[in-house]
Design a protein around this motif. Sequence first.
Motif, PDB file in Angstrom:
ATOM      1  N   ASP A 182       0.856  -1.180   0.000  1.00 45.97           N
ATOM      2  CA  ASP A 182       0.000   0.000   0.000  1.00 45.97           C
ATOM      3  C   ASP A 182       0.899   1.240   0.000  1.00 45.97           C
ATOM      4  O   ASP A 182       2.127   1.115   0.035  1.00 45.97           O
ATOM      5  N   PRO A 183       0.346   2.463  -0.042  1.00 41.63           N
ATOM      6  CA  PRO A 183       1.186   3.663  -0.153  1.00 41.63           C
ATOM      7  C   PRO A 183       2.152   3.870   1.011  1.00 41.63           C
ATOM      8  O   PRO A 183       3.120   4.626   0.878  1.00 41.63           O
ATOM      9  N   THR A 184       1.918   3.214   2.151  1.00 40.84           N
ATOM     10  CA  THR A 184       2.800   3.417   3.310  1.00 40.84           C
ATOM     11  C   THR A 184       3.917   2.381   3.408  1.00 40.84           C
ATOM     12  O   THR A 184       4.843   2.547   4.208  1.00 40.84           O
ATOM     13  N   THR A 185       3.853   1.331   2.601  1.00 38.93           N
ATOM     14  CA  THR A 185       4.767   0.200   2.784  1.00 38.93           C
ATOM     15  C   THR A 185       6.224   0.578   2.530  1.00 38.93           C
ATOM     16  O   THR A 185       7.113   0.244   3.322  1.00 38.93           O
ATOM     17  N   ARG A 186       6.481   1.277   1.428  1.00 39.35           N
ATOM     18  CA  ARG A 186       7.862   1.591   1.083  1.00 39.35           C
ATOM     19  C   ARG A 186       8.540   2.427   2.163  1.00 39.35           C
ATOM     20  O   ARG A 186       9.673   2.144   2.571  1.00 39.35           O
ATOM     21  N   ARG A 187       7.866   3.480   2.626  1.00 32.48           N
ATOM     22  CA  ARG A 187       8.461   4.336   3.646  1.00 32.48           C
ATOM     23  C   ARG A 187       8.729   3.546   4.918  1.00 32.48           C
ATOM     24  O   ARG A 187       9.780   3.718   5.554  1.00 32.48           O
ATOM     25  N   ASP A 191      12.465   3.047   6.590  1.00 31.35           N
ATOM     26  CA  ASP A 191      12.789   3.441   7.966  1.00 31.35           C
ATOM     27  C   ASP A 191      13.332   2.260   8.763  1.00 31.35           C
ATOM     28  O   ASP A 191      14.323   2.386   9.506  1.00 31.35           O
ATOM     29  N   LEU A 192      12.686   1.112   8.636  1.00 27.84           N
ATOM     30  CA  LEU A 192      13.145  -0.077   9.356  1.00 27.84           C
ATOM     31  C   LEU A 192      14.517  -0.509   8.859  1.00 27.84           C
ATOM     32  O   LEU A 192      15.366  -0.962   9.647  1.00 27.84           O
ATOM     33  N   HIS A 193      14.744  -0.396   7.568  1.00 28.41           N
ATOM     34  CA  HIS A 193      16.040  -0.786   7.013  1.00 28.41           C
ATOM     35  C   HIS A 193      17.153   0.126   7.528  1.00 28.41           C
ATOM     36  O   HIS A 193      18.229  -0.357   7.914  1.00 28.41           O
ATOM     37  N   ALA A 194      16.891   1.414   7.566  1.00 30.48           N
ATOM     38  CA  ALA A 194      17.912   2.355   8.059  1.00 30.48           C
ATOM     39  C   ALA A 194      18.276   2.058   9.507  1.00 30.48           C
ATOM     40  O   ALA A 194      19.453   2.096   9.896  1.00 30.48           O
ATOM     41  N   LEU A 311      17.897  -8.067   6.322  1.00 31.74           N
ATOM     42  CA  LEU A 311      17.700  -8.880   5.127  1.00 31.74           C
ATOM     43  C   LEU A 311      16.320  -8.696   4.532  1.00 31.74           C
ATOM     44  O   LEU A 311      16.161  -8.516   3.317  1.00 31.74           O
ATOM     45  N   LYS A 312      15.310  -8.778   5.382  1.00 33.45           N
ATOM     46  CA  LYS A 312      13.950  -8.744   4.867  1.00 33.45           C
ATOM     47  C   LYS A 312      13.620  -7.398   4.234  1.00 33.45           C
ATOM     48  O   LYS A 312      12.995  -7.333   3.172  1.00 33.45           O
ATOM     49  N   THR A 313      14.026  -6.313   4.871  1.00 31.34           N
ATOM     50  CA  THR A 313      13.719  -4.993   4.305  1.00 31.34           C
ATOM     51  C   THR A 313      14.521  -4.748   3.029  1.00 31.34           C
ATOM     52  O   THR A 313      13.978  -4.241   2.034  1.00 31.34           O
ATOM     53  N   ALA A 314      15.792  -5.133   3.027  1.00 28.84           N
ATOM     54  CA  ALA A 314      16.597  -4.963   1.814  1.00 28.84           C
ATOM     55  C   ALA A 314      16.017  -5.781   0.666  1.00 28.84           C
ATOM     56  O   ALA A 314      15.907  -5.303  -0.473  1.00 28.84           O
ATOM     57  N   GLY A 315      15.636  -7.022   0.970  1.00 30.50           N
ATOM     58  CA  GLY A 315      15.082  -7.879  -0.061  1.00 30.50           C
ATOM     59  C   GLY A 315      13.773  -7.347  -0.615  1.00 30.50           C
ATOM     60  O   GLY A 315      13.569  -7.314  -1.837  1.00 30.50           O
ATOM     61  N   GLU A 345       5.722  -8.670  11.745  1.00 33.63           N
ATOM     62  CA  GLU A 345       4.656  -7.775  12.191  1.00 33.63           C
ATOM     63  C   GLU A 345       5.073  -6.313  12.060  1.00 33.63           C
ATOM     64  O   GLU A 345       4.271  -5.457  11.654  1.00 33.63           O
ATOM     65  N   ALA A 346       6.326  -6.000  12.403  1.00 33.43           N
ATOM     66  CA  ALA A 346       6.809  -4.624  12.265  1.00 33.43           C
ATOM     67  C   ALA A 346       6.813  -4.185  10.804  1.00 33.43           C
ATOM     68  O   ALA A 346       6.514  -3.013  10.487  1.00 33.43           O
ATOM     69  N   ILE A 347       7.142  -5.112   9.913  1.00 32.00           N
ATOM     70  CA  ILE A 347       7.147  -4.798   8.480  1.00 32.00           C
ATOM     71  C   ILE A 347       5.743  -4.555   7.961  1.00 32.00           C
ATOM     72  O   ILE A 347       5.542  -3.753   7.050  1.00 32.00           O
ATOM     73  N   GLY A 348       4.754  -5.233   8.541  1.00 30.77           N
ATOM     74  CA  GLY A 348       3.372  -5.065   8.107  1.00 30.77           C
ATOM     75  C   GLY A 348       2.668  -6.336   7.702  1.00 30.77           C
ATOM     76  O   GLY A 348       1.528  -6.299   7.219  1.00 30.77           O
TER      77      GLY A 348
END
Length: 363
Positions: A182-187, A191-194, A311-315, A345-348
């Motif tokens: 959804d529109p919020t997923t990328r941001r 943030d989690l990746h950083a 890993l998960k956010t980068a992937g 869960e944190a990722i969504g």
Amino acid sequence: MTIPLVAGATLRLLELPARADAAPSPLIRAYTAVRNASLAEETGRTDDAVTAETMLPLLYSDADVARTQWYIERGGEVIGCVPLNVYQDDDAATAMGTIALLRKHWGQGIGTAALSHVEHFARDKGLRKLLCWNEHHEQGAVGTVPSPTGFGTVPNDHTARFLQRHGFTLEQIERASTLVWDPTTRRRLQDLHADAVAHATDYRIVQWMLPTPEEFIDGYAWLKSRMSTDVPDAELGMPIETWDADRVRRHDARYAGKGETVQVTAAEHIATGELCAFNELVIDQHPTSKTDQRDTLVLSGHRGHRLGMLLKTAGLLSWREQHPDSPHVMTYNAEENRPMLSINEAIGFAPIAYEGAWKKVLR
């Protein structure tokens, strides 16, 4: 080979073409259609349906799994699929199988008769354990079945009652979760990746698409082998798998044969060059298909550095660039695997269903 069952049904060995790249026969197409329909009846979803062309290569044995398939026929029609996959690790003593019978044929003893034959076949092959995974739902359930791990329950539905009646025990519950873009997923991912990068300064991300590059093949083999020892297993007793470069090549070829694209995101320990964590994302040849998040593992000696989140956010971020039309990502985790569930869960990721992992010890 034709085996009479009950209620006019017969069990027949599924004959395969001589080559996996041959055109599927009408029987293979009927088998695939029943497999898809049965799965849709069980889950209420159709995004795991496959074509006969994709299914055919999956039916052949290889050095790692010996595969046998039967089909149930009644009135000239295929009404059920009965696959049995024997893991070749650990003395080939463990098999995974199921009785996928179309719902309108339930309650007539057909599944029971088919299971009796499968168990007889398994004992003759020296198997000591049968495993199966089934999704469970509230409809028709009579109470619940608790997991012996202490984490969760599944509805005591028709399938759960069938398995218990035939000597299977529930060993573990797996949560099926989806991440809907959804529109919020990328941001959120950025943030989690950083944040993960700031905690994982001793590591760097390496990434590839299958087939595995030679420079990573040995490290990837070691990580894949640890999936059978380092993830929550309850009392299932999954075979300990031995992986080497040849097995990785067979693994990669199997995905290629199905026409699937696989991205591997790994963490490399900068000081030693060791691959110490990995994550896999998979999609079939259709750009609007769902994405499957498959194996994810952080080696025990490298935990505590937010490598799972890294890993998960980068992937996912790189995957979205390549596959923008895939609507959602699906993953499965043991309900007691709280560290990985917390990351999801944190990722969504949100839960959509629960599977029971069942075991029967053959006497």
